[in-house]
Design an enzyme around this catalytic site. Structure first.
Site, mmCIF file in Angstrom:
data_model
loop_
_atom_site.group_PDB
_atom_site.id
_atom_site.type_symbol
_atom_site.label_atom_id
_atom_site.label_comp_id
_atom_site.label_asym_id
_atom_site.label_seq_id
_atom_site.Cartn_x
_atom_site.Cartn_y
_atom_site.Cartn_z
ATOM 1 N N ASN A 103 -3.590 8.316 -3.055
ATOM 2 C CA ASN A 103 -2.855 7.365 -4.343
ATOM 3 C C ASN A 103 -2.122 8.343 -4.804
ATOM 4 O O ASN A 103 -0.655 7.783 -5.262
ATOM 5 C CB ASN A 103 -3.790 6.102 -4.700
ATOM 6 C CG ASN A 103 -4.237 5.671 -4.337
ATOM 7 O OD1 ASN A 103 -3.654 4.716 -3.101
ATOM 8 N ND2 ASN A 103 -5.327 4.894 -4.772
ATOM 9 N N ARG A 431 6.707 -4.534 6.432
ATOM 10 C CA ARG A 431 6.341 -3.584 6.732
ATOM 11 C C ARG A 431 5.783 -4.327 8.023
ATOM 12 O O ARG A 431 4.319 -5.026 8.234
ATOM 13 C CB ARG A 431 5.097 -2.613 6.370
ATOM 14 C CG ARG A 431 5.658 -2.312 5.285
ATOM 15 C CD ARG A 431 4.756 -1.823 4.304
ATOM 16 N NE ARG A 431 5.043 -1.157 2.841
ATOM 17 C CZ ARG A 431 5.850 -0.412 2.653
ATOM 18 N NH1 ARG A 431 5.880 0.623 2.807
ATOM 19 N NH2 ARG A 431 6.100 0.104 1.470
ATOM 20 N N ARG A 461 9.633 1.607 1.836
ATOM 21 C CA ARG A 461 9.204 2.900 1.044
ATOM 22 C C ARG A 461 8.253 3.650 2.270
ATOM 23 O O ARG A 461 6.855 2.802 2.276
ATOM 24 C CB ARG A 461 8.562 3.073 0.025
ATOM 25 C CG ARG A 461 8.409 4.600 -0.263
ATOM 26 C CD ARG A 461 8.131 4.680 -1.938
ATOM 27 N NE ARG A 461 9.236 4.524 -2.940
ATOM 28 C CZ ARG A 461 8.799 3.886 -3.869
ATOM 29 N NH1 ARG A 461 7.836 3.172 -4.523
ATOM 30 N NH2 ARG A 461 10.524 3.504 -4.440
ATOM 31 N N HIS A 491 11.238 -8.352 0.392
ATOM 32 C CA HIS A 491 10.049 -7.916 0.501
ATOM 33 C C HIS A 491 9.321 -9.268 0.637
ATOM 34 O O HIS A 491 7.939 -9.440 0.382
ATOM 35 C CB HIS A 491 9.326 -7.739 -1.149
ATOM 36 C CG HIS A 491 8.051 -7.164 -1.170
ATOM 37 N ND1 HIS A 491 8.056 -8.263 -1.726
ATOM 38 C CD2 HIS A 491 7.550 -6.119 -1.032
ATOM 39 C CE1 HIS A 491 5.652 -7.338 -1.633
ATOM 40 N NE2 HIS A 491 6.202 -6.387 -0.921
ATOM 41 N N TYR A 524 -6.203 -5.467 4.263
ATOM 42 C CA TYR A 524 -5.836 -6.194 2.784
ATOM 43 C C TYR A 524 -6.515 -7.598 2.663
ATOM 44 O O TYR A 524 -6.264 -8.686 3.450
ATOM 45 C CB TYR A 524 -4.541 -6.180 2.860
ATOM 46 C CG TYR A 524 -3.711 -5.222 3.165
ATOM 47 C CD1 TYR A 524 -4.381 -3.591 3.070
ATOM 48 C CD2 TYR A 524 -2.300 -5.067 2.532
ATOM 49 C CE1 TYR A 524 -3.485 -2.196 2.689
ATOM 50 C CE2 TYR A 524 -1.350 -3.534 2.646
ATOM 51 C CZ TYR A 524 -2.280 -2.181 2.663
ATOM 52 O OH TYR A 524 -1.726 -1.336 2.701
ATOM 53 N N ARG A 620 -5.343 -5.876 -9.264
ATOM 54 C CA ARG A 620 -6.271 -5.521 -9.376
ATOM 55 C C ARG A 620 -5.681 -3.273 -10.132
ATOM 56 O O ARG A 620 -6.156 -2.941 -9.462
ATOM 57 C CB ARG A 620 -5.353 -5.039 -7.610
ATOM 58 C CG ARG A 620 -6.194 -4.178 -7.031
ATOM 59 C CD ARG A 620 -5.827 -3.824 -5.052
ATOM 60 N NE ARG A 620 -4.706 -2.899 -5.631
ATOM 61 C CZ ARG A 620 -3.253 -3.624 -4.788
ATOM 62 N NH1 ARG A 620 -3.363 -4.040 -4.073
ATOM 63 N NH2 ARG A 620 -2.336 -2.053 -5.188
ATOM 64 N N HIS A 648 -5.056 -8.253 -2.573
ATOM 65 C CA HIS A 648 -3.604 -7.942 -2.190
ATOM 66 C C HIS A 648 -2.731 -9.698 -2.511
ATOM 67 O O HIS A 648 -1.624 -9.232 -2.659
ATOM 68 C CB HIS A 648 -3.135 -7.646 -0.402
ATOM 69 C CG HIS A 648 -1.070 -7.042 -1.013
ATOM 70 N ND1 HIS A 648 -0.712 -7.554 0.071
ATOM 71 C CD2 HIS A 648 -0.769 -5.976 -1.033
ATOM 72 C CE1 HIS A 648 0.466 -7.657 -0.005
ATOM 73 N NE2 HIS A 648 0.671 -6.204 -0.759
#
Length: 767
Positions: A103, A431, A461, A491, A524, A620, A648
């Protein structure tokens, strides 16, 4: 029955529109703004009015907000707390410590790098908390050094001794090897490591080499043998293609490992035969990895991104990690060559790059020190081998990952790919895994002659390179690939299957809160909806027409999109709760998301809370909102859940005067999501599915083991479990998924037996 649900004549749907709100809702569902142009569109919130008409509170005042970057540091502390929690299995604690390091790497490469760019450009505008970029960097310098010190304190004082007690020793230094181990390591170096290494010296004819981003290296100060020449710098990269964890021969029943950099350091004299090694130490640098893409000027976005990916290795150095005790001459040389200041240097008491702990986690033989591996369960409505489209026609299906398997989503696309009546498949992909079965299914569909359109987000990213590879694979298979929209990231998570049926064309849709990644779907927590609702199908068609041809409908049935009017929708829903609260009607908001830092939304929440709306937030990560401010946020609670799985899902509940509304979506309450991305919010309307969402929210609000609650002073504290039932939401959801799957399997088996029974008449007796 969920709290606040009122039994009415609309009990079948669980929803009822209030006539006074109809015009407002229609307005919130209509957009005339072109894609990418949302400036000034959102309803502005922020100033509370007293009875005399004067402002009581300026809800946009900086003192009501926490700096985004400092809030993120608090999040990484919460992850670190799981590594420090001795109630967690030892190897799970290693994993959490590794996650904090991963992270922090990304935080430096993107957020710290961005702030440095602002400072270098002379940018002095303050953020929502009133801090300039320079002030933020100064505050982060202190906060990050404290975080890193706590990381290594946790490793050295807690985890390292615990590993030894459980039969695993990490040899800290090659000097600690026994004679026999030294021979083993030297032979390992000669046979496996030496052929891979590329030593590099720096002198008048050889300039300072490119030290790649995030790589681990051994730096040395050397001098020609038998000479009085000045010291020269030499370096060798620790190869990422080799395992960094090398296991030594077992000794006295104790398993022992050593890190690869120690092996190289022990043998570094073999790499520079004509030099005396004066000192040698590992080091690691972090570079600015935030891509800057001028999309309007880029003739080919794909080629431009490929170029920018390579440039990441050349980005400005923003952090240098060295081991504690590094020779000052080597440190000064690196500091000068990399143009770094003292505050950018981190002296580490332990192994550099703690993500290596995930390699330790993968060692065999320590399963008793890990959580039992959870296997995602079957979805009761979708038994193995069923026709998924047929099951969707029976009613909407809600998916809860990773408690329930992601396989139905893959099968949804796979079955559509081979169905002769399916005419088209359209999907957005942000992704996916490296060897994605979804990509294979889409390619097969195109090869089968179906119309396949895929919007590939090249700007996802750190996944850009992977996305480019499989986007080209899809193009070769005959898919129509769209590379995103200029100025926006796509997204949203949506798939549309168009099928010809006896009664006409039917559209099947999957909407989700997470990516179409079968690997991360096991880690997730996300929600998904499978539906053949005609209004949602119409909206899905409109979404893809908008993305591929910039054709925007004047009216949407059910879906809400960013950057068109999703923020406006949320502000409207919050304002409606405020209105009901002022009228003395039931008013409540529960919102679950990853991050909260949009000032307009937070100001609206403050206004609603001040009016009496009870607001429970499950966030979160980043949360810039403050709780407990007298007259402003006393009705707001914020909790963060950090557990085995990464939270998530985005789920939103609005009480709506006892006519509750539930939504799921791909967007957090962040400016980037609401203003600069294509996002989708979708309603969940079937009563049984609404009950499921209510259960998810209420169990998470009741979590006493993994939840940390935001305090008025800005800190987070674990829930005080004294006198309360011990509840871990993730453990409970996993157990419930197992129980439901078993029950569904029993029912299916019973039905199979029933269908297999045949009637055999008794033989006729002879008189």
């Amino acid at each position: 029955m969920m709290a606040g649900t009122k039994k009415t004549s609309d009990a079948k749907t669980g929803t009822k529109k209030v006539s006074d709100n109809k015009a407002s809702e229609n307005k919130a569902n209509t957009s005339k703004t072109k894609v990418g142009n949302n400036k000034g569109k959102a309803v502005k919130a922020g100033v509370g009015k007293g009875e005399n008409g004067k402002a009581d509170f300026d809800f946009t005042a900086p003192e009501y907000y926490t700096n985004r970057e400092l809030s993120w540091i608090l999040f990484d502390h919460r992850v670190l707390n799981e590594a420090r929690d001795k109630s967690n299995p030892l190897f799970e604690r290693l994993k959490f410590l590794s996650i904090t390091a991963s992270n922090l790497d990304e935080f430096f490469m993107i957020r710290v790098a961005s702030l440095k760019d602002m400072v270098n450009a002379g940018y002095e505008k303050t953020d929502i908390s009133g801090m300039t970029p320079k002030q933020q960097l100064a505050a982060l310098d202190t906060a990050i050094h404290e975080l890193v010190n706590l990381q290594y304190s946790t490793y050295n004082r807690s985890l390292f001794p615990a590993l030894v007690q459980n039969g695993l020793t990490i040899v800290k230094s090659h000097e600690q090897l026994t004679k026999e181990e030294g021979k083993f390591i030297d032979q390992y170096f000669e046979e496996n490591v030496y052929p891979v290494l590329t030593p590099m010296a720096v002198d008048s004819s050889r300039p300072f080499p490119l030290i790649r981003n995030k790589t681990l290296n051994i730096g040395a100060m050397v001098r020609g043998k038998d000479s009085d020449d000045e010291l020269e710098f030499a370096t060798v990269q620790v190869p990422g293609v080799l395992s960094r964890v090398v296991e030594l021969p077992e000794r006295d029943g104790m398993r022992r490992v050593i890190f690869l950099e120690e092996i190289i350091e022990r043998n570094i004299n073999k790499l520079f035969l004509n030099y005396d090694i004066i000192c040698a130490h590992p080091f690691r640098i972090m570079r600015n990895a935030d891509l800057t893409i001028e999309e309007d000027e880029a003739e080919d976005l794909l080629k431009e991104i490929e170029k920018q990916i390579k440039m990441r290795q050349w980005g400005e150095a923003i952090r240098l990690e060295v081991e504690a005790g590094t020779d000052k001459r080597l440190l000064q040389f690196l500091e000068k060559e990399l143009s770094l200041e003292d505050e950018n240097i981190y002296s580490i008491d332990g192994p550099l790059d703690l993500t290596v702990l995930m390699k330790l986690y993968g060692l065999e033989g320590f399963e008793h020190l890990k959580d039992p591996k959870y296997v995602p369960q079957a979805v009761p409505q979708l038994p193995t081998g069923c026709n998924i489209l047929e099951e969707i026609r029976k009613g909407d299906i809600l998916l809860h990952h990773p408690y329930q398997t992601f396989t139905p989503v893959v099968e949804f696309i796979r079955q559509a790919a081979v169905d002769p009546n399916v005419l088209a498949i359209k999907q957005t992909l942000y992704r996916v895994s490296g060897n994605s079965p979804i990509i294979a299914a889409l390619a097969q569909a195109a090869e089968n002659g179906k119309q396949v359109s895929v919007l590939v987000e090249l700007k996802a990213r750190f996944d850009e390179e992977n996305n480019i590879v499989w986007a080209r694979k899809l193009e070769k298979a005959g898919c129509h690939v769209i590379y995103g929209l200029v100025g926006l990231k796509t997204h949203s998570k949506i798939t549309l299957v168009v099928r010809r049926e006896e009664d006409g064309i039917r559209r099947y849709v999957h909407l989700g809160t997470g990516n179409y990644n079968d690997a991360t779907a096991k880690l997730y927590t996300d929600m998904g909806l499978l539906t053949c609702s005609e209004p949602i199908g119409e909206d899905a068609t409109a979404v893809f027409n908008m993305l591929s041809g910039y054709s925007e409908p004047l009216f949407w049935n059910k879906l809400s999109l960013a950057p068109l009017w999703l923020k406006e929708k949320f502000l409207y829903l919050i304002e409606r709760e405020k209105k009901y609260a002022k009228e003395g009607c039931p008013a409540r908001i529960i919102a679950k998301m990853n991050s909260l830092c949009d000032r307009d939304v937070m100001a609206a929440l403050y206004e609603a809370a001040a009016a009496g709306v009870k607001i429970d937030l499950i966030v979160r990560g980043i949360c810039c909102l403050k709780v407990g401010i007298p007259g402003v946020s006393e009705n707001i609670t914020v909790r963060s859940i950090v557990g085995t799985f990464l939270e998530h899902a985005r789920i939103f509940y609005f009480e709506n005067n006892e006519h509750p509304e539930f939504y799921c979506g791909s967007a957090d309450w962040m400016p980037r999501n609401l203003d600069r991305r294509v996002e989708i919010l979708f309603p969940v309307e079937e009563p049984a599915l609404r009950e499921e969402l209510w259960h998810v929210l209420t169990v998470q609000l009741a979590d006493t083991l993994k939840a940390a609650v935001l305090q008025p002073d800005g800190s987070y504290e674990k829930v005080d479990g004294r006198g309360r039932k011990a509840i871990c939401a993730q453990t409970q959801f996993a157990a419930e998924a197992v129980a439901k799957a078993k029950e569904a399997a029993k029912l299916t088996a019973a039905q199979d037996v029933k269908h297999k029974r045949t009637f055999t008449p008794a033989e006729r007796r002879e008189d």
